[in-house]
Design a protein around this motif. Structure first.
Motif, PDB file in Angstrom:
ATOM      1  N   ILE A  77       0.913  -1.288   0.035  1.00 55.01           N
ATOM      2  CA  ILE A  77       0.143  -0.002  -0.089  1.00 55.01           C
ATOM      3  C   ILE A  77       1.070   1.195  -0.277  1.00 55.01           C
ATOM      4  O   ILE A  77       1.926   1.319   0.586  1.00 55.01           O
ATOM      5  N   ILE A  78       0.606   2.346  -0.807  1.00 51.93           N
ATOM      6  CA  ILE A  78       1.334   3.447  -0.858  1.00 51.93           C
ATOM      7  C   ILE A  78       0.243   4.338  -0.186  1.00 51.93           C
ATOM      8  O   ILE A  78      -0.811   4.580  -0.451  1.00 51.93           O
ATOM      9  N   LYS A 104       3.428  -0.465  -9.395  1.00 51.29           N
ATOM     10  CA  LYS A 104       2.590   0.600  -9.686  1.00 51.29           C
ATOM     11  C   LYS A 104       3.022   1.742  -9.332  1.00 51.29           C
ATOM     12  O   LYS A 104       2.605   2.843  -9.980  1.00 51.29           O
ATOM     13  N   TRP A 105       3.973   2.149  -8.523  1.00 56.54           N
ATOM     14  CA  TRP A 105       4.689   3.275  -8.023  1.00 56.54           C
ATOM     15  C   TRP A 105       5.403   3.944  -8.990  1.00 56.54           C
ATOM     16  O   TRP A 105       6.122   3.742  -9.923  1.00 56.54           O
ATOM     17  N   LYS A 106       4.652   5.430  -9.282  1.00 55.09           N
ATOM     18  CA  LYS A 106       5.134   6.129 -10.457  1.00 55.09           C
ATOM     19  C   LYS A 106       5.615   7.369  -9.930  1.00 55.09           C
ATOM     20  O   LYS A 106       5.879   8.711 -10.672  1.00 55.09           O
ATOM     21  N   ILE A 122       9.534   5.981  -0.169  1.00 57.95           N
ATOM     22  CA  ILE A 122       9.675   5.662  -1.419  1.00 57.95           C
ATOM     23  C   ILE A 122       9.625   6.781  -2.466  1.00 57.95           C
ATOM     24  O   ILE A 122       9.933   6.884  -3.496  1.00 57.95           O
ATOM     25  N   GLY A 123       9.145   7.950  -1.763  1.00 60.47           N
ATOM     26  CA  GLY A 123       8.849   9.357  -2.646  1.00 60.47           C
ATOM     27  C   GLY A 123       8.729  10.544  -1.744  1.00 60.47           C
ATOM     28  O   GLY A 123       8.248  10.173  -0.617  1.00 60.47           O
ATOM     29  N   ALA A 124       9.260  11.485  -2.295  1.00 58.50           N
ATOM     30  CA  ALA A 124       8.925  12.682  -1.549  1.00 58.50           C
ATOM     31  C   ALA A 124       9.229  13.883  -2.291  1.00 58.50           C
ATOM     32  O   ALA A 124      10.130  13.898  -3.127  1.00 58.50           O
TER      33      ALA A 124
END
Length: 167
Positions: A77-78, A104-106, A122-124
């Motif tokens: 889950i993101i 699915k992470w873009k 995983i992202g910021a």
């Protein structure tokens, strides 16, 4: 939309919100705020202010105790947060035992010299909405006041032993 102060004649619109609700943030005098309060179509006018953290025991506060049975539904889950940033060194964001981000992470990690994502965060990104950077601002998703770290760890942080104990 532009708002101008009667005194300074410079644009005072700070932010314009159009997606979740329709509104804006602006620098207004008390008189301007009162005048706007009485205008047709204005729902509310209120001053901006910092709030104190409500609790350090967030899991208990939302009645989701540590002994709740966990499941695999919670994996892959993101969770997205819009807040003051995140402090990656917190044990809540350790990526030990995590694999790579979901396929699915873009998104992206807008890192800097003091910020690098891992397999947990995983992202910021950091945003400034077109206003100039001022003294104390940093061009980084790093949390400077703790609020973003607090909310992100509550929503998606790892279980950390004794994190809620008051020293």
């Amino acid at each position: 939309m532009f708002l101008f102060s009667n005194i300074e004649q410079e644009p005072l619109l700070l932010y314009s919100y159009k997606r979740s609700f329709n509104g804006f943030a602006a620098k207004l005098t008390e008189e301007e705020a009162q005048k706007m309060t009485g205008m047709a179509g204005v729902v509310s006018v209120f001053p901006s202010g910092k709030q104190k953290l409500h609790t350090t025991r967030s899991w208990n506060f939302i009645r989701f105790h540590e002994n709740v049975k966990r499941s695999t539904v919670e994996s892959d889950i993101i969770v997205g947060m819009i807040d003051t940033g995140v402090w990656l060194e917190s044990a809540s964001f350790s990526d030990a035992g995590f694999g790579p981000p979901p396929k699915k992470w873009k998104g992206t990690c807008q890192g800097s010299s003091n910020f690098t994502c891992n397999n947990k965060i995983i992202g910021a990104r950091y945003y400034h909405n077109g206003r100039p950077f001022v003294k104390g601002d940093i061009k980084s998703p790093r949390d400077l006041d703790g609020h973003g770290t607090h909310t992100a760890s509550t929503a998606a942080g790892n279980l950390v032993s004794k994190a809620s104990e008051i020293p």
